[in-house]
Design a protein around this motif. Structure first.
Motif, PDB file in Angstrom:
ATOM      1  N   ILE A   1      97.774 138.066 101.800  1.00  0.00           N
ATOM      2  CA  ILE A   1      97.828 138.299 100.357  1.00  0.00           C
ATOM      3  C   ILE A   1      97.019 139.552 100.052  1.00  0.00           C
ATOM      4  O   ILE A   1      95.883 139.696 100.512  1.00  0.00           O
ATOM      5  CB  ILE A   1      97.258 137.107  99.572  1.00  0.00           C
ATOM      6  N   VAL A   2      97.593 140.477  99.279  1.00  0.00           N
ATOM      7  CA  VAL A   2      96.873 141.667  98.849  1.00  0.00           C
ATOM      8  C   VAL A   2      96.544 141.509  97.369  1.00  0.00           C
ATOM      9  O   VAL A   2      97.443 141.347  96.536  1.00  0.00           O
ATOM     10  CB  VAL A   2      97.686 142.947  99.089  1.00  0.00           C
ATOM     11  N   VAL A   3      95.243 141.532  97.059  1.00  0.00           N
ATOM     12  CA  VAL A   3      94.777 141.306  95.691  1.00  0.00           C
ATOM     13  C   VAL A   3      94.170 142.589  95.125  1.00  0.00           C
ATOM     14  O   VAL A   3      93.842 143.521  95.859  1.00  0.00           O
ATOM     15  CB  VAL A   3      93.749 140.156  95.638  1.00  0.00           C
ATOM     16  N   ASN A   4      94.013 142.607  93.810  1.00  0.00           N
ATOM     17  CA  ASN A   4      93.464 143.782  93.140  1.00  0.00           C
ATOM     18  C   ASN A   4      91.974 143.939  93.401  1.00  0.00           C
ATOM     19  O   ASN A   4      91.245 142.955  93.602  1.00  0.00           O
ATOM     20  CB  ASN A   4      93.713 143.676  91.627  1.00  0.00           C
ATOM     21  N   ALA A   5      91.513 145.184  93.351  1.00  0.00           N
ATOM     22  CA  ALA A   5      90.118 145.489  93.652  1.00  0.00           C
ATOM     23  C   ALA A   5      89.156 144.837  92.661  1.00  0.00           C
ATOM     24  O   ALA A   5      88.151 144.232  93.047  1.00  0.00           O
ATOM     25  CB  ALA A   5      89.906 147.002  93.668  1.00  0.00           C
ATOM     26  N   GLY A   6      89.476 144.960  91.368  1.00  0.00           N
ATOM     27  CA  GLY A   6      88.566 144.482  90.340  1.00  0.00           C
ATOM     28  C   GLY A   6      88.431 142.972  90.288  1.00  0.00           C
ATOM     29  O   GLY A   6      87.463 142.448  89.721  1.00  0.00           O
ATOM     30  N   THR A   7      89.391 142.262  90.872  1.00  0.00           N
ATOM     31  CA  THR A   7      89.364 140.802  90.846  1.00  0.00           C
ATOM     32  C   THR A   7      89.155 140.203  92.240  1.00  0.00           C
ATOM     33  O   THR A   7      89.211 138.983  92.401  1.00  0.00           O
ATOM     34  CB  THR A   7      90.692 140.258  90.284  1.00  0.00           C
ATOM     35  N   ALA A   8      88.919 141.040  93.232  1.00  0.00           N
ATOM     36  CA  ALA A   8      88.899 140.578  94.622  1.00  0.00           C
ATOM     37  C   ALA A   8      87.885 139.460  94.859  1.00  0.00           C
ATOM     38  O   ALA A   8      88.220 138.427  95.462  1.00  0.00           O
ATOM     39  CB  ALA A   8      88.616 141.756  95.554  1.00  0.00           C
ATOM     40  N   ASP A   9      86.654 139.641  94.401  1.00  0.00           N
ATOM     41  CA  ASP A   9      85.629 138.621  94.633  1.00  0.00           C
ATOM     42  C   ASP A   9      86.001 137.319  93.939  1.00  0.00           C
ATOM     43  O   ASP A   9      85.863 136.224  94.512  1.00  0.00           O
ATOM     44  CB  ASP A   9      84.263 139.109  94.151  1.00  0.00           C
ATOM     45  N   LYS A  10      86.469 137.441  92.685  1.00  0.00           N
ATOM     46  CA  LYS A  10      86.883 136.258  91.925  1.00  0.00           C
ATOM     47  C   LYS A  10      88.058 135.558  92.604  1.00  0.00           C
ATOM     48  O   LYS A  10      88.094 134.323  92.694  1.00  0.00           O
ATOM     49  CB  LYS A  10      87.264 136.684  90.502  1.00  0.00           C
ATOM     50  N   ASP A  11      89.008 136.354  93.084  1.00  0.00           N
ATOM     51  CA  ASP A  11      90.197 135.800  93.731  1.00  0.00           C
ATOM     52  C   ASP A  11      89.827 135.009  94.986  1.00  0.00           C
ATOM     53  O   ASP A  11      90.307 133.891  95.200  1.00  0.00           O
ATOM     54  CB  ASP A  11      91.166 136.919  94.122  1.00  0.00           C
ATOM     55  N   VAL A  12      89.000 135.615  95.831  1.00  0.00           N
ATOM     56  CA  VAL A  12      88.624 134.954  97.079  1.00  0.00           C
ATOM     57  C   VAL A  12      87.847 133.669  96.786  1.00  0.00           C
ATOM     58  O   VAL A  12      88.069 132.628  97.423  1.00  0.00           O
ATOM     59  CB  VAL A  12      87.811 135.906  97.974  1.00  0.00           C
ATOM     60  N   ALA A  13      86.962 133.714  95.799  1.00  0.00           N
ATOM     61  CA  ALA A  13      86.196 132.520  95.430  1.00  0.00           C
ATOM     62  C   ALA A  13      87.131 131.405  94.963  1.00  0.00           C
ATOM     63  O   ALA A  13      86.944 130.228  95.305  1.00  0.00           O
ATOM     64  CB  ALA A  13      85.180 132.862  94.346  1.00  0.00           C
ATOM     65  N   TRP A  14      88.156 131.768  94.188  1.00  0.00           N
ATOM     66  CA  TRP A  14      89.128 130.781  93.701  1.00  0.00           C
ATOM     67  C   TRP A  14      89.936 130.201  94.867  1.00  0.00           C
ATOM     68  O   TRP A  14      90.154 128.992  94.945  1.00  0.00           O
ATOM     69  CB  TRP A  14      90.040 131.423  92.675  1.00  0.00           C
ATOM     70  N   MET A  15      90.369 131.080  95.772  1.00  0.00           N
ATOM     71  CA  MET A  15      91.120 130.606  96.938  1.00  0.00           C
ATOM     72  C   MET A  15      90.280 129.640  97.774  1.00  0.00           C
ATOM     73  O   MET A  15      90.769 128.601  98.232  1.00  0.00           O
ATOM     74  CB  MET A  15      91.541 131.793  97.804  1.00  0.00           C
ATOM     75  N   LEU A  16      89.016 129.987  97.989  1.00  0.00           N
ATOM     76  CA  LEU A  16      88.139 129.129  98.787  1.00  0.00           C
ATOM     77  C   LEU A  16      87.904 127.785  98.099  1.00  0.00           C
ATOM     78  O   LEU A  16      87.880 126.736  98.756  1.00  0.00           O
ATOM     79  CB  LEU A  16      86.805 129.828  99.036  1.00  0.00           C
ATOM     80  N   LYS A  17      87.774 127.821  96.782  1.00  0.00           N
ATOM     81  CA  LYS A  17      87.578 126.576  96.022  1.00  0.00           C
ATOM     82  C   LYS A  17      88.791 125.669  96.183  1.00  0.00           C
ATOM     83  O   LYS A  17      88.650 124.458  96.424  1.00  0.00           O
ATOM     84  CB  LYS A  17      87.334 126.899  94.556  1.00  0.00           C
ATOM     85  N   GLN A  18      89.980 126.234  96.063  1.00  0.00           N
ATOM     86  CA  GLN A  18      91.199 125.436  96.211  1.00  0.00           C
ATOM     87  C   GLN A  18      91.393 124.995  97.657  1.00  0.00           C
ATOM     88  O   GLN A  18      91.849 123.877  97.922  1.00  0.00           O
ATOM     89  CB  GLN A  18      92.414 126.245  95.735  1.00  0.00           C
ATOM     90  N   ARG A  19      91.043 125.867  98.593  1.00  0.00           N
ATOM     91  CA  ARG A  19      91.124 125.517 100.019  1.00  0.00           C
ATOM     92  C   ARG A  19      90.231 124.322 100.333  1.00  0.00           C
ATOM     93  O   ARG A  19      90.652 123.362 100.996  1.00  0.00           O
ATOM     94  CB  ARG A  19      90.712 126.739 100.854  1.00  0.00           C
ATOM     95  N   ASP A  20      88.991 124.382  99.852  1.00  0.00           N
ATOM     96  CA  ASP A  20      88.041 123.315 100.157  1.00  0.00           C
ATOM     97  C   ASP A  20      88.498 121.975  99.583  1.00  0.00           C
ATOM     98  O   ASP A  20      88.225 120.918 100.156  1.00  0.00           O
ATOM     99  CB  ASP A  20      86.661 123.673  99.612  1.00  0.00           C
ATOM    100  N   ALA A  21      89.210 122.031  98.465  1.00  0.00           N
ATOM    101  CA  ALA A  21      89.647 120.794  97.813  1.00  0.00           C
ATOM    102  C   ALA A  21      90.929 120.232  98.405  1.00  0.00           C
ATOM    103  O   ALA A  21      91.107 119.004  98.447  1.00  0.00           O
ATOM    104  CB  ALA A  21      89.833 121.041  96.312  1.00  0.00           C
ATOM    105  N   PHE A  22      91.818 121.103  98.883  1.00  0.00           N
ATOM    106  CA  PHE A  22      93.146 120.626  99.252  1.00  0.00           C
ATOM    107  C   PHE A  22      93.562 120.938 100.694  1.00  0.00           C
ATOM    108  O   PHE A  22      94.472 120.307 101.220  1.00  0.00           O
ATOM    109  CB  PHE A  22      94.184 121.218  98.296  1.00  0.00           C
ATOM    110  N   ALA A  23      92.929 121.948 101.316  1.00  0.00           N
ATOM    111  CA  ALA A  23      93.338 122.307 102.680  1.00  0.00           C
ATOM    112  C   ALA A  23      92.144 122.865 103.451  1.00  0.00           C
ATOM    113  O   ALA A  23      92.132 124.031 103.846  1.00  0.00           O
ATOM    114  CB  ALA A  23      94.475 123.329 102.635  1.00  0.00           C
TER     115      ALA A  23
END
Length: 363
Positions: free
Chosen positions: A111-133
């Protein structure tokens, strides 16, 4: 301290005007933003987009995880290398980010994400990963650089620089990718022109950039990138969309799959949403320049509707001012509206975007 891409010194050696772009030290232009814009439309230009972040997600059942994470349906991705544009949403339907997903194998998506949201995006992905996968590996790839080569001659110039790439990429369709040696080559872009976005090891980026330049590809900065993407009618995160807006009112309904039984974060909010606004194009009739945050007023059947320009500027290709604006769904293509510019009302025509694609004016 500003963040720097692997090409920072290369830009400085080419006398680029450097600016702070969301905490990154990035080139605005290399002398003439206008020339760079026209070079991309007429020949080939290249952009350093290494501030954007590739994120690799690996493990069993990555697809199941992405079915829930994003609004578009990753089941559309059946051919290795195929790409999909989508949004990642909050439970309320707001846009966390827009991104591109590449299917590499059933155990590896990028997944290629935007620069300005990169930290927020990764944190969100990790949060969802930890909960579901929790078994999945999510790896931000700051060891990679990314260069976009765009324009009618862009692919031919890349073939000159990467030996053997023509036979591998000549039949590559839009939103497909492949790997040639150390180069991850995707036929995608943000300019409305043909070309490639190439991900490669960060250490190799300066030499690759110089080889492209020697082959006749013009360096282009953030200024030209913005006028090109505006002409192409492509959203900019933080202006045309953000967490307070949903895809249905941001011209991105086509990136949302509400038909399948698949559930995803934000789906119920979109199903329940009452869509009263739309993202639509404006072409200025009077003299002036349209800019973001300018207010737009329209009279329809005795009712006044108010909206706002989200992105605006001067179109070098069309030689007039254009904009994307969020307006009432009661306003239709062909209507005239008033834009408030320094307490004056300037007339603009409502049009369907994109304004320009593949060098041709469409409105």
């Amino acid at each position: 301290m500003l963040k720097m891409t692997p090409l920072n010194q290369t830009h400085r050696d080419m006398n680029a005007k450097m600016v702070d772009f969301g905490g990154w030290d990035m080139p605005l232009h290399y002398g003439s933003q206008l020339d760079e814009h026209h070079k991309v439309r007429q020949d080939a230009g290249m952009f350093d987009v290494s501030h954007m972040l590739p994120v690799d997600i690996k493990g069993d059942n990555v697809r199941d995880f992405l079915r829930r994470l994003v609004a578009n349906n990753v089941d559309k991705l059946t051919l290795p290398g195929k790409a999909l544009y989508s949004c990642m949403l909050t439970p309320q339907g707001g846009i966390i980010d827009d991104l591109i997903i590449y299917f590499l194998s059933e155990t590896w998506f990028r997944i290629v994400v935007n620069a300005g949201t990169a930290d927020k995006d990764v944190a969100w992905m990790l949060k969802q990963r930890d909960a579901f996968a929790p078994h999945l590996e999510i790896t931000p790839r700051r060891d990679l650089a990314m260069i976009a080569i765009q324009g009618p001659n862009a692919r031919a110039k890349v073939w000159q620089v990467i030996p053997g790439s023509q036979s591998t990429t000549e039949e590559l369709k839009l939103f497909q990718s492949t790997v040639v040696n150390q180069y991850f080559i995707a036929r995608t872009g943000y300019t409305g022109e043909d070309g490639f976005e190439i991900i490669l090891p960060a250490a190799d980026a300066p030499a690759f950039w110089q080889a492209l330049h020697t082959a006749g590809v013009a360096p282009a900065g953030l200024g030209a990138r913005d006028t090109l993407r505006l002409e192409a009618g492509m959203n900019l995160y933080g202006q045309d969309m953000d967490e307070t807006k949903n895809p249905l009112e941001s011209g991105l309904a086509w990136t949302v799959d509400l038909k399948s039984e698949r559930d995803f974060i934000g789906k119920q909010a979109l199903l329940d949403a009452s869509v009263t606004q739309q993202l639509i194009g404006l072409v200025l009739i009077d003299r002036g320049v349209l800019r973001s945050h300018q207010q737009v007023v329209s009279q329809q059947n005795g009712v006044e509707y108010q909206g706002e320009i989200t992105s605006g500027g001067f179109s070098p290709t069309m030689n007039q001012s254009i904009a994307l604006a969020r307006l009432s769904v009661q306003i239709a293509v062909g209507d005239e509206v008033d834009v408030l510019v320094r307490d004056k009302k300037l007339r603009a025509k409502v049009v369907k975007y994109p304004f320009v694609r593949n060098g041709k004016t469409l409105v």
